[in-house]
Structures are given as C-alpha cells and as structure tokens.
Design a protein around this motif. Structure first.
Motif, PDB file in Angstrom:
ATOM      1  N   SER A 236      72.095 -31.521 -22.341  1.00  0.00           N
ATOM      2  CA  SER A 236      72.821 -30.269 -22.586  1.00  0.00           C
ATOM      3  C   SER A 236      72.009 -29.315 -23.448  1.00  0.00           C
ATOM      4  CB  SER A 236      74.169 -30.571 -23.254  1.00  0.00           C
ATOM      5  OG  SER A 236      73.969 -31.143 -24.534  1.00  0.00           O
ATOM      6  N   ARG A 237      71.262 -29.838 -24.402  1.00  0.00           N
ATOM      7  CA  ARG A 237      70.411 -28.974 -25.240  1.00  0.00           C
ATOM      8  C   ARG A 237      69.274 -28.364 -24.425  1.00  0.00           C
ATOM      9  NH1 ARG A 237      71.683 -29.728 -30.637  1.00  0.00           N
ATOM     10  NH2 ARG A 237      72.961 -31.571 -31.045  1.00  0.00           N
ATOM     11  N   VAL A 238      68.702 -29.145 -23.542  1.00  0.00           N
ATOM     12  CA  VAL A 238      67.622 -28.614 -22.689  1.00  0.00           C
ATOM     13  C   VAL A 238      68.168 -27.539 -21.752  1.00  0.00           C
ATOM     14  CG1 VAL A 238      65.897 -29.204 -20.956  1.00  0.00           C
ATOM     15  CG2 VAL A 238      66.343 -30.770 -22.826  1.00  0.00           C
ATOM     16  N   VAL A 239      69.389 -27.745 -21.239  1.00  0.00           N
ATOM     17  CA  VAL A 239      70.010 -26.746 -20.365  1.00  0.00           C
ATOM     18  C   VAL A 239      70.279 -25.461 -21.137  1.00  0.00           C
ATOM     19  CG1 VAL A 239      72.111 -26.207 -19.071  1.00  0.00           C
ATOM     20  CG2 VAL A 239      71.006 -28.419 -18.784  1.00  0.00           C
ATOM     21  N   SER A 240      70.771 -25.575 -22.372  1.00  0.00           N
ATOM     22  CA  SER A 240      71.029 -24.372 -23.179  1.00  0.00           C
ATOM     23  C   SER A 240      69.734 -23.632 -23.498  1.00  0.00           C
ATOM     24  CB  SER A 240      71.751 -24.749 -24.476  1.00  0.00           C
ATOM     25  OG  SER A 240      70.929 -25.579 -25.271  1.00  0.00           O
ATOM     26  N   LEU A 241      68.642 -24.381 -23.727  1.00  0.00           N
ATOM     27  CA  LEU A 241      67.339 -23.746 -23.964  1.00  0.00           C
ATOM     28  C   LEU A 241      66.865 -22.987 -22.727  1.00  0.00           C
ATOM     29  CD1 LEU A 241      65.189 -26.296 -26.017  1.00  0.00           C
ATOM     30  CD2 LEU A 241      65.846 -23.994 -26.694  1.00  0.00           C
ATOM     31  N   SER A 242      67.047 -23.582 -21.563  1.00  0.00           N
ATOM     32  CA  SER A 242      66.631 -22.900 -20.329  1.00  0.00           C
ATOM     33  C   SER A 242      67.477 -21.647 -20.076  1.00  0.00           C
ATOM     34  CB  SER A 242      66.723 -23.853 -19.144  1.00  0.00           C
ATOM     35  OG  SER A 242      68.057 -24.277 -18.958  1.00  0.00           O
ATOM     36  N   GLU A 243      68.756 -21.697 -20.408  1.00  0.00           N
ATOM     37  CA  GLU A 243      69.601 -20.504 -20.269  1.00  0.00           C
ATOM     38  C   GLU A 243      69.171 -19.416 -21.249  1.00  0.00           C
ATOM     39  OE1 GLU A 243      73.512 -21.952 -20.827  1.00  0.00           O
ATOM     40  OE2 GLU A 243      73.699 -22.807 -18.800  1.00  0.00           O
ATOM     41  N   TYR A 244      68.846 -19.828 -22.471  1.00  0.00           N
ATOM     42  CA  TYR A 244      68.365 -18.838 -23.445  1.00  0.00           C
ATOM     43  C   TYR A 244      67.039 -18.238 -22.991  1.00  0.00           C
ATOM     44  CZ  TYR A 244      66.331 -16.882 -27.651  1.00  0.00           C
ATOM     45  OH  TYR A 244      65.727 -16.038 -28.549  1.00  0.00           O
ATOM     46  N   ARG A 245      66.213 -19.048 -22.327  1.00  0.00           N
ATOM     47  CA  ARG A 245      64.942 -18.540 -21.817  1.00  0.00           C
ATOM     48  C   ARG A 245      65.164 -17.444 -20.770  1.00  0.00           C
ATOM     49  NH1 ARG A 245      61.442 -17.591 -17.457  1.00  0.00           N
ATOM     50  NH2 ARG A 245      59.297 -17.914 -18.158  1.00  0.00           N
ATOM     51  N   GLN A 246      66.181 -17.619 -19.939  1.00  0.00           N
ATOM     52  CA  GLN A 246      66.507 -16.592 -18.947  1.00  0.00           C
ATOM     53  C   GLN A 246      66.981 -15.303 -19.617  1.00  0.00           C
ATOM     54  OE1 GLN A 246      66.080 -16.694 -15.654  1.00  0.00           O
ATOM     55  NE2 GLN A 246      65.211 -18.755 -15.740  1.00  0.00           N
ATOM     56  N   SER A 247      67.843 -15.412 -20.611  1.00  0.00           N
ATOM     57  CA  SER A 247      68.326 -14.214 -21.319  1.00  0.00           C
ATOM     58  C   SER A 247      67.193 -13.520 -22.072  1.00  0.00           C
ATOM     59  CB  SER A 247      69.447 -14.593 -22.285  1.00  0.00           C
ATOM     60  OG  SER A 247      68.960 -15.461 -23.296  1.00  0.00           O
ATOM     61  N   LEU A 248      66.265 -14.304 -22.632  1.00  0.00           N
ATOM     62  CA  LEU A 248      65.117 -13.714 -23.325  1.00  0.00           C
ATOM     63  C   LEU A 248      64.207 -12.976 -22.354  1.00  0.00           C
ATOM     64  CD1 LEU A 248      63.699 -13.527 -26.108  1.00  0.00           C
ATOM     65  CD2 LEU A 248      62.396 -15.549 -25.468  1.00  0.00           C
ATOM     66  N   HIS A 249      64.051 -13.528 -21.157  1.00  0.00           N
ATOM     67  CA  HIS A 249      63.233 -12.851 -20.141  1.00  0.00           C
ATOM     68  C   HIS A 249      63.882 -11.522 -19.727  1.00  0.00           C
ATOM     69  CE1 HIS A 249      60.286 -12.478 -16.977  1.00  0.00           C
ATOM     70  NE2 HIS A 249      61.242 -12.295 -16.084  1.00  0.00           N
ATOM     71  N   THR A 250      65.204 -11.495 -19.621  1.00  0.00           N
ATOM     72  CA  THR A 250      65.911 -10.235 -19.312  1.00  0.00           C
ATOM     73  C   THR A 250      65.720  -9.214 -20.427  1.00  0.00           C
ATOM     74  OG1 THR A 250      67.556 -11.552 -18.133  1.00  0.00           O
ATOM     75  CG2 THR A 250      68.136  -9.278 -18.650  1.00  0.00           C
ATOM     76  N   TYR A 251      65.801  -9.684 -21.669  1.00  0.00           N
ATOM     77  CA  TYR A 251      65.581  -8.791 -22.822  1.00  0.00           C
ATOM     78  C   TYR A 251      64.159  -8.231 -22.818  1.00  0.00           C
ATOM     79  CZ  TYR A 251      64.388  -7.703 -27.679  1.00  0.00           C
ATOM     80  OH  TYR A 251      63.918  -7.106 -28.810  1.00  0.00           O
ATOM     81  N   LEU A 252      63.183  -9.089 -22.485  1.00  0.00           N
ATOM     82  CA  LEU A 252      61.787  -8.636 -22.449  1.00  0.00           C
ATOM     83  C   LEU A 252      61.592  -7.570 -21.375  1.00  0.00           C
ATOM     84  CD1 LEU A 252      58.843  -9.004 -23.404  1.00  0.00           C
ATOM     85  CD2 LEU A 252      58.617 -10.779 -21.678  1.00  0.00           C
ATOM     86  N   ARG A 253      62.225  -7.747 -20.225  1.00  0.00           N
ATOM     87  CA  ARG A 253      62.117  -6.747 -19.158  1.00  0.00           C
ATOM     88  C   ARG A 253      62.691  -5.406 -19.605  1.00  0.00           C
ATOM     89  NH1 ARG A 253      64.217  -8.990 -13.513  1.00  0.00           N
ATOM     90  NH2 ARG A 253      63.433  -6.919 -12.927  1.00  0.00           N
TER      91      ARG A 253
END
Length: 595
Positions: free
Chosen positions: A269-286
């Motif tokens: 579950s922690r790895v899944v939450s990290l991957s979801e945060y990675r997606q949101s961070l990529h959207t923020y970077l764009r």
C-alpha cells in the motif's frame, strides 16, 4: 607629483578621501598597516575631501546595484567630476572593486588602482568612517548597513512568482528520486510476495500494478471466481485476470502466515501511494513547465526540458549557454575523458532522451542532436526574456525539427527559418493579446471582490458605531417634546396657566373668499350685535393680545386666504383693534344696508 584619492562606498553615501605623502606611504606598507589601527595616526595620513549622502533608502539600493554590476551611477559621476582635480593625468583614484574601477576609467578618464596600499587604506576608512564624517555615529552607520543589506538581498531574491524555476528544479529532482525508490521498493515487494505466489511475477510486468494485485489478492488460496471482476479492473485485461486465477489454483509457492501477509500488504500500500504521488507530481511539473518555459516544453518535452534547466542551475543560465554546450549538457565526464584520451567527443547529453534522436538513423544522430540543441537554445532564450511566454515558438521549432528529420530520410527540402519565424511572430502576438486579456479580466474580478469585501467591512463597522448613537437619540427625543410643547403653547397664547392644552384644528373643506364673506354677512344680518358672533364660532376661538395682532397683521391675512382654515377670527380682531376693525365694519355695513 600624482595626487592619490580613495573612493569609499558606504550604506549612507559615497566618501572621497585624499592621501598625504603618497610616495612615502607607497614605500612603507608595514607602517601603513600600523597606522590603520590608530585613529590619530590615520588622520595624519587620510583627509576627507567630500561626502555625498544618499537621499533615501531607494537611492542607496540603486547605487548598490550599480556598484555591484560595475556601472557608474549619476551620483558617483557628479561626486567625482565635482571634487576631483580637472587635470586627470595627475590624479590616481583608488577603488576597492576592479569592475567599478574599470568603468570609471572608461567613462571619466581617471586612472584607477586596486589592491596593495589601497586595500589597507580602505580597511582603515571602514574602521574609522563614523569618526571621519561629522554627525555620523557608529550605531546609525550599522543601522544603515543592515537596512541596505536586507533591501539588496530582497531585491536579488524577488522574482515573478509564476515564473520561478526553482520549483521545477526541485520537482524534477524529486521525480527522479521517486522513480529510483519506487523501482527499488517494487522489486522488494516482488521478491517478498514471490515466495507465496511466484507465477504472478511473470504475468504482471508493471510495478505499480503488481503492488496493487499483491495488496488485493493476499492469500492466493482465497482467490476465487467472485474476485475475477475486480482483477479485471486492476489489470485492465480479462486474459491476464483469468491467467492469474488459473495460476493461483496450481501455484508452486509456499504457504504464508497471516502476520507476514499483513506486512506485505502494508508495504504494498505504501508503494502504491508513492506511485500515485509520483503521478500527481508529474502533473504539477507539466503545469509549472507550461508557465515558466512553454516553448522549451513544447519543443523537447516537459521532463527533458526540466532536466536541462536543473542541470544548468536556472532558466537564465540555460539561456546564456551556446548551442554546443546545450548539446553535451549532462555528458561532461565523457567529454573530459575524450579530451584526455584524445578520443571521440560525445554527440549528445541529456537531449538524448528526446524522441527525435531515437527516431533518427544511426548516421544522422549527431546531426539531428546538433540541430535540436540549436533549437533548444533559441526556445530557452525566448522563454527567459519574453514578457508573456507562449508555446507558439516551441511548436514552430518542433515543426522545423520534424521537417529536418524528414529531410534526412526522404530528401524533402524544409521551409526556411525566416518564413517560419514570421508566422510564429504573428501567432505569438495574437496569443499574447489573448493572455493579457484574460489576465486583465481576472484582475478586474479580483478588484471587484476586494471592493465588495471592503464595502461590507465598512458597512458593518458603521452599523456597529451608529447603533449606540441611535439609542441615545431615541431616548432624548420624547423628553424634548414634553418640555417644548407647553412652553410653545403658552408663548403663542400669552397664558400663564400651564394646565391649559391646545390641540391643532382639524382640516376642513376649502372655501373661496367670497363664500366666506357671504356667510359672515348672513350671520351678521341674523344677529344685530357683534358679541353674538363670537358664540357662533366657539371651537375656533383664540385668545390674542392686541400687541400681537398688530405685529402679526400680514400673517393673519394670509391665514384667511388659505384653503385649510375658514375665516373665523375676523370679527373678534375688529373688536380688539380700531385700525383693523374700522375697515371690516365698512365692509359689513354696506351689504347690511342693501339688504
């Protein structure tokens, strides 16, 4: 003999000092070092020629910026031209900064010197400056230095909030770190859960999907047909979901305890939450790249453009780099190793991650990387120095790179750069006008909201302040009325008895003057004497003094002609005063005789 002057810049102003015995001082450097610490000896060496204080903190900040950039400010120019001797060849000016010295020598023609004795003299001036200038204390000098230091630092740090590239640097660094960590943690989950269900590793390749499935499945023995629909949702493939279900029934994995499954599920579950945060961070970077460097992101992509900015340190530094540096940015080790061993230098650095180089043929990779670096340099300069950055230039530059790729493959001649840039200029002006229009609308909306908020606050404060005043007024009004009514009634009627009260007469129908006079004549004909007329109007009778009737003749005539009050007090006033009564008797006698 050359006259040596020293220019000293302080937070309170410029100081110009003259040195005595230049030749002896230049020869005896240790003696100068000893004299710097002693104020009396230092006064024998240095003399203050002129001091030009700054008029405000803003002027001080402007001069500090000019000195740091090596520019001669107008205040400094005026001081030097006014107080230095006119013969420039016989003057030697000592300054602390070589940049400002070179600027003074170029613009004003004075020979400037730095280092050596000048540095020691400036150290002494800095130490005893509050004693050299009259009216300046050590405390005030320290306060001026502190205030100027804060304002100078604030001005250096202050940029446009929407175009700060520091957030891009931190975001891309965190994104790269997250990719490494998520990969490491996913491999740990695969190895840990693989003891129980080893066949799942071969079916699912994506790390995030594997962690979600490990969290959902848990014990493989509990997996059945009821969970097949959820498996299809997670894998987004019915065939894979069916394969997982079949593999769970014939798996070669070991049995696992409940406590081990709980730990595996929590880590997944922690790895899944990290991957979801990675997606949101990529959207923020764009979104940040579209604000800060839209042309660069449109040309080469958000991730590669952000890595170029992070490697250069800032968008401004990237804009200052030539295209040859941008081409090998990120391949410094390979470059210096090639220079050391005299081998082939690298053809590309970070821009290798762009799709253009991957699509090009092996023999054209170096050519297309050089061309792409050229366009990246242009795009970064447009983003850095344009007031309203748009993605129009980036899209046009991307089209040019595409045309160059097709030229290498098919030989089709691309468009000229001049024609493409003319089209881009027209479209960029339209896009900039649209953006400014939207910004103005947003600013107007914000101002309207601010005005409404301020008006509401002002209204609330005025209501709160007027509430006690209204209470005081309402409490005072009835008292005033009670006191005023009896006094006014007594003054008008001339009566001493305060118990007598008078009420206002009721409004009656309006009569013309002729009707009123005829009614009076009929009543006088029926009754022979005047006192009987007083009884005919008992309700409208008023008590008046003869003095008041004489003083108020004009208002009473007007009252007779009004539409609201009938003519009732005329005969009574005739009996009271001779002058007014004689006229009215004549009017009354004539119609009586005719009758």
């Amino acid at each position: 003999m050359v006259l040596l002057h020293v220019l000293f810049e302080h937070a309170v102003g410029y100081a110009l000092l003259a040195l005595k015995e230049v030749e002896e001082i230049s020869l005896l450097l240790p003696q100068v070092e000893e004299c710097v610490l002693n104020l009396g000896k230092f006064h024998n060496i240095v003399r203050l020629v002129a001091f030009c204080p700054f008029s405000s903190s803003q002027v001080a900040l402007e001069n500090a910026n000019a000195v740091s950039e090596g520019v001669v400010h107008e205040d400094l120019r005026l001081l030097l031209e006014t107080h230095l001797p006119p013969k420039k060849k016989k003057v030697l000016l000592g300054v602390g900064d070589p940049k400002i010295g070179a600027a003074i020598q170029e613009e004003l023609g004075y020979n400037c010197q730095t280092g050596g004795v000048i540095a020691e003299i400036l150290r002494g001036v800095r130490l005893h400056f509050h004693n050299l200038v009259k009216g300046l204390t050590d405390l005030s000098a320290c306060k001026a230095q502190l205030g100027l230091g804060h304002s100078y630092s604030r001005a250096k740090v202050k940029f446009n909030v929407n175009r700060v590239d520091n957030m891009i640097i931190q975001s891309i660094s965190l994104l790269d770190q997250l990719d490494k960590d998520i990969n490491t943690f996913s491999m740990r989950v695969r190895e840990w859960y693989g003891y129980h269900f080893p066949e799942l590793v071969k079916i699912i390749n994506d790390n995030a999907t594997y962690c979600r499935l490990a969290q959902f499945i848990g014990n493989r023995k509990e997996l059945n047909e009821e969970k097949l629909e959820k498996l299809e949702e997670l894998t987004m493939d019915a065939a894979k979901a069916k394969a997982i279900l079949d593999a769970s029934r014939s798996s070669m994995g070991m049995d696992i305890s409940a406590i081990d499954l709980i730990n595996i599920e929590s880590f997944s579950s922690r790895v899944v939450s990290l991957s979801e945060y990675r997606q949101s961070l990529h959207t923020y970077l764009r979104s940040k790249m579209s604000q800060v460097a839209p042309s660069l992101s449109a040309l080469i992509g958000e991730a590669v453009g952000a890595r170029l900015i992070a490697h250069a340190g800032s968008l401004t530094n990237l804009a200052k780099y030539p295209a040859s540096t941008v081409q090998i940015l990120g391949a410094e080790k390979a470059l210096f190793r090639a220079l050391k061993t005299r081998g082939n230098t690298p053809k590309y650095g970070l821009i290798f991650h762009s799709t253009f180089i991957g699509r090009a043929a092996a023999k054209n990779k170096g050519r297309i990387s050089r061309y792409l670096a050229n366009k990246c340099s242009i795009a970064s300069r447009i983003d850095c120095f344009s007031e309203v950055p748009t993605s129009v230039f980036g899209e046009k530059l991307r089209e040019q790179v595409e045309e160059r790729l097709s030229f290498y493959e098919t030989g089709e001649i691309p468009r000229k750069n001049l024609d493409v840039m003319k089209e881009a200029m027209v479209q960029a002006e339209e896009a900039a006008a649209e953006i400014t229009r939207k910004l103005e609308k947003q600013e107007k909306k914000r101002l309207k909201k601010e005005k409404k908020r301020l008006a509401a606050i002002a209204l609330a404060s005025s209501e709160n302040s007027s509430a006690p005043e209204e209470c005081e007024e309402t409490s005072e009004r009835p008292k005033k009325k009670k006191k005023q009514k009896p006094q006014e009634a007594l003054q008008e009627n001339g009566m001493e008895d305060p118990s007598v009260s008078f009420s206002k007469p009721k409004k009656k129908k309006s009569f013309s003057k002729e009707e009123l006079v005829s009614s009076d004549l009929e009543e006088t004909a029926g009754t022979g004497s005047l006192p009987k007329r007083k009884k005919s109007f008992p309700k409208e009778e008023t008590v008046t003094d003869p003095d008041e009737s004489e003083n108020k003749r004009v208002p009473k005539k007007k009252r007779k002609l009004s539409k609201e009050e009938p003519l009732s007090s005329g005969p009574e006033e005739a009996a009271a005063s001779k002058s007014s009564g004689s006229k009215k008797k004549k009017k009354l006698r004539k119609p009586s005789q005719e009758s």
